[in-house]
Design a protein around this motif. Structure first.
Motif, PDB file in Angstrom:
ATOM      1  N   ASP A  77      -4.958  -2.197   8.969  1.00 56.40           N
ATOM      2  CA  ASP A  77      -3.628  -1.604   8.822  1.00 56.40           C
ATOM      3  C   ASP A  77      -2.601  -2.227   9.758  1.00 56.40           C
ATOM      4  N   GLY A  78      -3.007  -2.588  10.960  1.00 54.63           N
ATOM      5  CA  GLY A  78      -2.055  -3.118  11.925  1.00 54.63           C
ATOM      6  C   GLY A  78      -1.800  -4.602  11.824  1.00 54.63           C
ATOM      7  N   THR A  79      -2.487  -5.290  10.929  1.00 52.16           N
ATOM      8  CA  THR A  79      -2.323  -6.739  10.804  1.00 52.16           C
ATOM      9  C   THR A  79      -1.150  -7.058   9.895  1.00 52.16           C
ATOM     10  N   PRO A  80      -0.160  -7.856  10.364  1.00 53.64           N
ATOM     11  CA  PRO A  80       0.985  -8.211   9.516  1.00 53.64           C
ATOM     12  C   PRO A  80       0.534  -9.026   8.296  1.00 53.64           C
ATOM     13  N   ASP A  81       1.237  -8.855   7.202  1.00 48.71           N
ATOM     14  CA  ASP A  81       0.959  -9.644   6.002  1.00 48.71           C
ATOM     15  C   ASP A  81       1.231 -11.120   6.289  1.00 48.71           C
ATOM     16  N   ALA A  82       0.342 -11.996   5.835  1.00 51.30           N
ATOM     17  CA  ALA A  82       0.477 -13.428   6.073  1.00 51.30           C
ATOM     18  C   ALA A  82      -0.305 -14.181   5.013  1.00 51.30           C
TER      19      ALA A  82
ATOM     20  N   PHE B 127       4.994   2.823 -10.278  1.00 55.62           N
ATOM     21  CA  PHE B 127       4.568   2.591  -8.898  1.00 55.62           C
ATOM     22  C   PHE B 127       4.512   3.917  -8.153  1.00 55.62           C
ATOM     23  N   HIS B 128       3.391   4.160  -7.461  1.00 61.48           N
ATOM     24  CA  HIS B 128       3.259   5.360  -6.631  1.00 61.48           C
ATOM     25  C   HIS B 128       3.733   5.031  -5.217  1.00 61.48           C
ATOM     26  N   ASP B 129       4.311   6.021  -4.553  1.00 60.28           N
ATOM     27  CA  ASP B 129       4.775   5.803  -3.183  1.00 60.28           C
ATOM     28  C   ASP B 129       3.623   5.547  -2.235  1.00 60.28           C
ATOM     29  N   ALA B 130       2.450   6.071  -2.551  1.00 57.69           N
ATOM     30  CA  ALA B 130       1.318   5.956  -1.619  1.00 57.69           C
ATOM     31  C   ALA B 130       0.084   5.408  -2.319  1.00 57.69           C
ATOM     32  N   PRO B 131       0.194   4.159  -2.834  1.00 59.54           N
ATOM     33  CA  PRO B 131      -1.030   3.579  -3.362  1.00 59.54           C
ATOM     34  C   PRO B 131      -1.969   3.370  -2.210  1.00 59.54           C
ATOM     35  N   GLY B 132      -3.200   3.341  -2.397  1.00 55.46           N
ATOM     36  CA  GLY B 132      -3.970   3.153  -1.189  1.00 55.46           C
ATOM     37  C   GLY B 132      -5.438   3.128  -1.395  1.00 55.46           C
TER      38      GLY B 132
ATOM     39  N   SER C 138      -9.360 -17.546 -21.133  1.00 56.68           N
ATOM     40  CA  SER C 138      -9.915 -16.722 -20.069  1.00 56.68           C
ATOM     41  C   SER C 138      -9.085 -16.877 -18.806  1.00 56.68           C
ATOM     42  N   LEU C 139      -9.015 -15.797 -18.023  1.00 55.28           N
ATOM     43  CA  LEU C 139      -8.143 -15.773 -16.856  1.00 55.28           C
ATOM     44  C   LEU C 139      -8.895 -15.326 -15.616  1.00 55.28           C
ATOM     45  N   PHE C 140      -8.527 -15.921 -14.474  1.00 51.73           N
ATOM     46  CA  PHE C 140      -8.899 -15.376 -13.185  1.00 51.73           C
ATOM     47  C   PHE C 140      -7.925 -14.256 -12.845  1.00 51.73           C
ATOM     48  N   LEU C 141      -8.452 -13.129 -12.346  1.00 55.17           N
ATOM     49  CA  LEU C 141      -7.617 -12.013 -11.901  1.00 55.17           C
ATOM     50  C   LEU C 141      -7.884 -11.815 -10.413  1.00 55.17           C
ATOM     51  N   VAL C 142      -6.870 -12.043  -9.567  1.00 56.73           N
ATOM     52  CA  VAL C 142      -7.054 -12.131  -8.118  1.00 56.73           C
ATOM     53  C   VAL C 142      -6.430 -10.926  -7.417  1.00 56.73           C
ATOM     54  N   ASP C 143      -7.162 -10.380  -6.439  1.00 57.43           N
ATOM     55  CA  ASP C 143      -6.654  -9.297  -5.591  1.00 57.43           C
ATOM     56  C   ASP C 143      -7.232  -9.478  -4.194  1.00 57.43           C
ATOM     57  N   ASP C 144      -6.755  -8.665  -3.236  1.00 55.62           N
ATOM     58  CA  ASP C 144      -7.245  -8.828  -1.865  1.00 55.62           C
ATOM     59  C   ASP C 144      -8.572  -8.121  -1.635  1.00 55.62           C
ATOM     60  N   SER C 145      -8.740  -6.893  -2.168  1.00 54.39           N
ATOM     61  CA  SER C 145      -9.987  -6.155  -1.938  1.00 54.39           C
ATOM     62  C   SER C 145     -10.256  -5.220  -3.101  1.00 54.39           C
ATOM     63  N   VAL C 146     -11.482  -4.724  -3.159  1.00 51.76           N
ATOM     64  CA  VAL C 146     -11.876  -3.843  -4.249  1.00 51.76           C
ATOM     65  C   VAL C 146     -12.763  -2.744  -3.691  1.00 51.76           C
ATOM     66  N   ASP C 147     -12.596  -1.533  -4.219  1.00 45.09           N
ATOM     67  CA  ASP C 147     -13.433  -0.405  -3.821  1.00 45.09           C
ATOM     68  C   ASP C 147     -13.999   0.256  -5.071  1.00 45.09           C
TER      69      ASP C 147
ATOM     70  N   SER D  58      -2.471 -12.681 -10.677  1.00 44.55           N
ATOM     71  CA  SER D  58      -2.779 -11.834  -9.518  1.00 44.55           C
ATOM     72  C   SER D  58      -2.323 -10.400  -9.754  1.00 44.55           C
ATOM     73  N   ILE D  59      -2.925  -9.496  -9.001  1.00 42.70           N
ATOM     74  CA  ILE D  59      -2.517  -8.092  -8.983  1.00 42.70           C
ATOM     75  C   ILE D  59      -1.317  -7.962  -8.051  1.00 42.70           C
ATOM     76  N   PRO D  60      -0.239  -7.318  -8.471  1.00 43.98           N
ATOM     77  CA  PRO D  60       0.893  -7.142  -7.549  1.00 43.98           C
ATOM     78  C   PRO D  60       0.500  -6.261  -6.375  1.00 43.98           C
ATOM     79  N   SER D  61       0.796  -6.704  -5.175  1.00 43.62           N
ATOM     80  CA  SER D  61       0.383  -5.993  -3.967  1.00 43.62           C
ATOM     81  C   SER D  61       1.592  -5.471  -3.219  1.00 43.62           C
ATOM     82  N   ALA D  62       1.562  -4.177  -2.890  1.00 46.74           N
ATOM     83  CA  ALA D  62       2.641  -3.573  -2.102  1.00 46.74           C
ATOM     84  C   ALA D  62       2.454  -3.840  -0.617  1.00 46.74           C
ATOM     85  N   ARG D  63       1.189  -3.952  -0.171  1.00 44.34           N
ATOM     86  CA  ARG D  63       0.914  -4.071   1.260  1.00 44.34           C
ATOM     87  C   ARG D  63       0.765  -5.520   1.702  1.00 44.34           C
ATOM     88  N   ARG D  64       0.185  -6.369   0.856  1.00 46.91           N
ATOM     89  CA  ARG D  64      -0.112  -7.740   1.280  1.00 46.91           C
ATOM     90  C   ARG D  64       0.277  -8.744   0.196  1.00 46.91           C
ATOM     91  N   PRO D  65       1.565  -8.783  -0.167  1.00 47.74           N
ATOM     92  CA  PRO D  65       1.982  -9.723  -1.221  1.00 47.74           C
ATOM     93  C   PRO D  65       1.787 -11.190  -0.839  1.00 47.74           C
TER      94      PRO D  65
END
Length: 720
Positions: A566-571, A644-649, A682-691, A610-617
């Motif tokens: 959470d404390g790491t800046p997006d880069a 878009f939800h205010d608190a995706p997470g 066929s497509l690659f679908l990219v995101d940062d993490s998955v749960d 790619s998946i649109p990212s609110a936290r780590r674009p």
């Protein structure tokens, strides 16, 4: 009238008990350890309730086996032992059989044998019955079998009794039901609670649950056979390199403890590749495989089991030569319990702790896992009170935003508090209501933090390590051991060769884990406004994907936890991380993960989305662009956000997460144009993490509906 001389009675009782002991152990010279006969006498002659707190290997089982046989000779019914682990039951049944005690067990592994067990009980052919605490909440067992068992019980034994205490290191909600069981017993039935790991606070809590007039027998907890040490190494690579280089020098066979399942599996794999005969052991290990692994360790057919805390209470190998910890347990109490596996038969054993930088994060997660949240608990009660029939855990998920494991743990806590009960078909509210004891949970949380701090102090102390641990356990006889690394100097090598470091680094640099596809929609999604059920149609499903690593992995897990914290800046993604991802993609067709499916020629991706990212674009966009550039594929940008939800997470359970992301994603104009020109691509679908994987499923479904062929997910990290 002839007066009975208490001294003569005690002498006769002692002689009879010693004779039974000698018959049990097969040694004509056997005598009781200090405190053993006192506990037996209290149970057999006085029908009292007793708590025995003694170090591992002292002989607590001898107390209840001797007491059981003496009570049986006097016409009492069978002894009921509540035992927390299958391994403990297996060992106790085997030990009882060798000693001539007719013992049987009933638990989740052999519940189909209950008819045979019940028949033996009816024929009075059972001296000792062992049950798991979970059996006490089984509706059929509770309603049909338990009342008669209570009526006939001659002695109740609560083994590993620290589990009944909120303050115990291994608190289990089902164990709290034992207090109800004790209250149902006639006052004439003796009760014995035993543990090797209890400080004064835990002892007091257990005493209160046992009732009045409790005899507590505490002995010295010092273990002269153990040689403790702490070796601080700079990182996971060095820790694994040390282990690979020096495991062969540790005496006999032993246990290597890790804090997570993935660490156990990864360490076992690396050591196997270095030529060691080791096996991983965790809560994920099949029951039959667990039994085989335990037996191989007992027979010295393996050098070590690389295990989580799933291998703990009850595992008995008197000649276990060493215990090594890759990562520190969250308290000295838990640490003492685990190191107590070693040196039980009098032989010397080495105990070494290799702490890790990630330990505190892991402690924090597990410390709060068993704490109920007020709003979640009330949501469960509301759902059960308004339901027309009992609800199973899957049926509750669309009604309560909790993951399956935490939901089931919360249900157990509520059941122990009397607010819900398990019945045929699921759970129902009892109507008794429930109050959230905020003060109690705050005290427990504070105690957990204090225990964690003590574990750090243990690592830093310059004093005797055994004295520190036993002092924390409030041992009145805590004293210097003269053997640990602080008392006698380091007994272990601290150096690591460059060859071992290189090999460990190569192992940890290995990347690639499977991201399993989803085949079924969660049940009850209509309650959350999502019109799906049953199987996911094949033409809407995403393919099995890949990730760089799990967040809990020893190798790439650390850099990924740092990058996604959470404390790491997006880069932008780091070059080394990107190159590791490329290696995963190159290996996808081999595949590196057993059971994983490679893509075939038809499904080889033609472009990257790619998946649109609110936290780590920046992170997601740079990862997708990098993979596209190296793979010489067009990058079509991110998908559009339909809402878009205010608190995706990535919060909540599976059903709530699906509802949160449902219809959120739509193919962008660039994606639609590409698919019009390349139908079925066929497509690659990219995101940062998955749960939960529902983000990938929903986004992939939108791409499939827009005309894409296979959609292959790729993410940096898998949670867990």
């Amino acid at each position: 009238m002839t007066q009975t001389n208490p001294a003569e009675t005690r002498t006769r009782s002692h002689q009879e008990a010693v004779q039974v002991l000698r018959e049990l152990v097969g040694r004509p010279e056997a005598e009781f350890h200090e405190g053993q006969f006192e506990a037996i006498e209290a149970l057999v002659d006085h029908g009292r309730r007793a708590l025995v707190v003694q170090r591992t290997g002292w002989g607590k089982s001898a107390v209840y086996f001797v007491a059981s046989l003496l009570l049986r000779r006097r016409g009492a019914g069978p002894t009921l032992i509540v035992s927390p682990l299958l391994a403990l039951m297996r060992d106790q049944v085997e030990a009882a059989a060798r000693a001539g005690v007719r013992a049987v067990a009933i638990n989740s592994a052999n519940q189909l044998d209950w008819e045979d067990v019940s028949a033996k009980l009816a024929a009075d052919e059972v001296d000792v019955l062992l049950v798991s605490p979970e059996r006490l909440v089984n509706p059929v067992f509770r309603e049909r079998e338990l009342p008669e068992l209570i009526r006939r019980t001659g002695l109740l034994v609560v083994d590993e009794a620290h589990c009944i205490s909120d303050w115990g290191h291994d608190f289990r909600p089902d164990y709290r039901r034992i207090a109800d069981l004790i209250r149902q017993l006639p006052d004439t039935v003796p009760v014995l609670a035993t543990t090797a790991t209890a400080n004064s606070r835990v002892v007091h809590d257990i005493e209160e649950q046992l009732g009045t007039d409790v005899l507590t027998i505490r002995g010295s907890l010092g273990r002269d056979s153990l040689r403790l040490g702490v070796l601080k190494l700079p990182d996971n690579t060095t820790r694994l390199a040390w282990l690979a280089e020096h495991l062969k020098d540790l005496p006999g066979s032993g246990i290597i403890y890790t804090l997570t399942v993935s660490a156990a599996e990864e360490t076992a794999r690396m050591l196997t590749e270095r030529g060691y005969d080791v096996l991983s052991y965790s809560g994920k290990t099949d029951t039959a495989e667990r039994e085989l692994a335990e037996q191989r360790l007992k027979d010295n057919q393996v050098k070590a089991l690389v295990a989580t805390s799933a291998l703990g209470m009850g595992f008995d190998k008197p000649d276990l030569g060493f215990v090594v910890h890759l990562g520190a347990p969250s308290s000295p109490v838990a640490y003492y319990q685990q190191v107590g596996r070693a040196g039980r038969g009098g032989a010397n054993a080495d105990v070494l702790l290799l702490p890790g930088a990630e330990d505190r994060d892991i402690w924090k997660y597990f410390a709060t896992a068993s704490m109920p949240e007020r709003d979640k608990a009330m949501a469960v009660l509301d759902a059960l009170e308004t339901a027309s029939k009992p609800l199973s855990s899957p049926a509750l998920e669309p009604r309560v935003d909790l993951g399956r494991s935490r939901l089931e743990l919360l249900l157990k806590v509520l059941a122990v508090d009397g607010a819900v009960e398990r019945v045929q078909g699921g759970w129902r509210a009892t109507g008794q209501g429930w109050d959230y004891d905020a003060e109690r949970y705050a005290r427990i949380a504070e105690a957990r933090v204090q225990e964690q701090d003590l574990m750090v102090i243990y690592q830093e102390t310059a004093g005797c390590r055994m004295e520190f641990v036993t002092s924390v356990l409030d041992d009145p006889d805590a004293h210097s051991c003269g053997r640990c690394d602080n008392c006698a100097g380091s007994w272990y090598p601290s150096g690591v060769s460059s060859e071992a470091l290189h090999a460990a680094s190569a192992e940890l640099d290995k990347a690639g884990v499977s991201v399993e596809t989803r085949s079924l929609w969660p049940t009850g999604m209509d309650r959350l406004g999502v019109p799906v059920k049953g199987k996911i149609p094949a033409d809407e499903a995403v393919a099995e994907g890949r990730a760089l690593a799990r967040l809990s992995d020893l190798g790439w897990g650390g850099p990924l936890r740092e990058a996604l914290a959470d404390g790491t800046p997006d880069a932008p993604v780091r070059d080394a991380m990107l190159q590791a991802c490329v290696t995963v993609l190159k290996d996808w067709g081999r595949p590196p993960v057993p059971g994983a499916e490679p893509w075939n020629g038809e499904s080889r991706p033609s472009a990257v989305v790619s998946i649109p990212s609110a936290r780590r674009p920046q992170l997601v966009d740079s990862l997708a662009q990098g993979l596209a550039g190296i793979g010489r594929m067009p990058y079509l940008g991110s998908m559009d956000l339909a809402h878009f939800h205010d608190a995706p997470g990535r919060r909540g359970n599976s059903a709530y997460r699906l509802a949160e992301v449902w219809d959120r994603f739509a193919p962008s104009a660039a994606v639609r144009e590409f698919l019009e020109q390349n139908p079925g691509a066929s497509l690659f679908l990219v995101d940062d993490s998955v749960d939960t994987r529902w983000t990938l499923v929903v986004a992939g479904r939108a791409l499939r509906q827009a005309g894409a062929g296979a959609v292959l997910p790729f993410v940096l990290a898998v949670a867990g």
